[in-house]
Design an enzyme around this catalytic site. Structure first.
Site, mmCIF file in Angstrom:
data_model
loop_
_atom_site.group_PDB
_atom_site.id
_atom_site.type_symbol
_atom_site.label_atom_id
_atom_site.label_comp_id
_atom_site.label_asym_id
_atom_site.label_seq_id
_atom_site.Cartn_x
_atom_site.Cartn_y
_atom_site.Cartn_z
ATOM 1 N N ASP A 8 -25.886 2.932 -4.215
ATOM 2 C CA ASP A 8 -26.162 1.581 -3.757
ATOM 3 C C ASP A 8 -24.798 0.979 -3.406
ATOM 4 O OD1 ASP A 8 -27.430 -1.062 -3.526
ATOM 5 O OD2 ASP A 8 -26.393 -1.474 -5.411
ATOM 6 N N ASP A 10 -23.946 -3.128 -2.806
ATOM 7 C CA ASP A 10 -23.670 -4.427 -3.439
ATOM 8 C C ASP A 10 -23.933 -4.385 -4.943
ATOM 9 O OD1 ASP A 10 -23.075 -6.495 -1.243
ATOM 10 O OD2 ASP A 10 -24.804 -5.434 -0.453
ATOM 11 N N ASP A 167 -27.319 -0.611 -9.680
ATOM 12 C CA ASP A 167 -26.921 -1.680 -10.599
ATOM 13 C C ASP A 167 -28.024 -2.701 -10.846
ATOM 14 O OD1 ASP A 167 -25.956 -4.591 -9.068
ATOM 15 O OD2 ASP A 167 -26.573 -2.880 -7.866
#
Length: 224
Positions: A8, A10, A167
């Site tokens: 991922d 961001d 995240d």
């Protein structure tokens, strides 16, 4: 055998998300509105369809604000906060190790490619990724698994041969739904949010090299 890593962007590679929440929260305060993390989390790691922080003050609170001016102000303040931000601990080492060992590396992000390019070029990491799967390349972003399924196809690997690094709750749900062994490294913001099951969580990559990550997800598979 692990043949690929899919990241991922961001909040995972660079923590842009904490700065976004703080920026929007402070901007809302100037208009007398409290933006809770629970409310803001609706757009974390996904599109702005469920919650659009740029328009919410006008559409839900009927405040007479100039939307374009508000957007520019928020983005300017976020840019200023991001000047000090660096690639998260352990990411560069993992990227370098994976590349040196011949693993394929992909990126699966709900953000647009133009946004990602700005940061990967700034930090000199753009050449690590063999594919960029972004909001521009799919019909549905996370928590839909399409981004990860596309990354698997582009990298030419099976889900069981990859590890997803995430995240956020929406991101983890997407990776798990794609059948990919998933490792979550929460940041300051996502650490306060509830997650579903099916992934493994670690505090930081600093204590996990590629071999330990592979062992971690294999343990998860065998214990499932």
């Amino acid at each position: 055998m692990i043949k690929a890593l899919i990241f991922d962007f961001d909040g995972t590679i660079i923590d842009t998300e904490t700065a976004w929440y703080i920026t929007f929260r402070d901007a809302y305060k100037t208009h007398g509105v409290d933006l809770t993390l629970e409310q803001y989390s609706q757009c974390l790691g996904t599109s702005l369809h469920s919650f659009n922080p740029y328009t919410h003050l006008k559409t839900h609170h009927n405040l007479p604000i100039d939307l374009e001016e508000f957007k520019q102000l928020v983005q300017q303040q976020h840019t200023e906060m991001m000047i000090k931000e660096r690639v998260r601990p352990g990411i560069l080492q993992l990227l370098e190790t994976a590349k040196s060992q011949g693993l394929k590396i992909g990126l699966a992000s709900s953000s647009e490619r133009s946004w990602i390019d700005k940061f990967v070029k700034l930090h000199g990491i753009e050449n690590y990724f063999e594919c960029y799967c972004t909001a521009d390349t799919v019909k549905k972003v996370k928590p839909d698994p399409e981004l990860y399924l596309q990354a698997l196809e582009k990298l030419g690997v099976e889900a069981s041969e990859a590890i997803a690094i995430e995240d956020s709750p929406n991101g983890a749900r997407a990776a798990v739904a794609a059948g990919i062994p998933t490792v979550v490294i929460k940041n300051d913001i996502t650490n306060q949010l509830p997650f579903s099951e099916g992934h493994h969580t670690i505090e930081s990559l600093t204590n996990y090299d590629l071999e330990k990550l592979a062992e971690l997800v294999q343990q998860k598979v065998h214990s499932s």
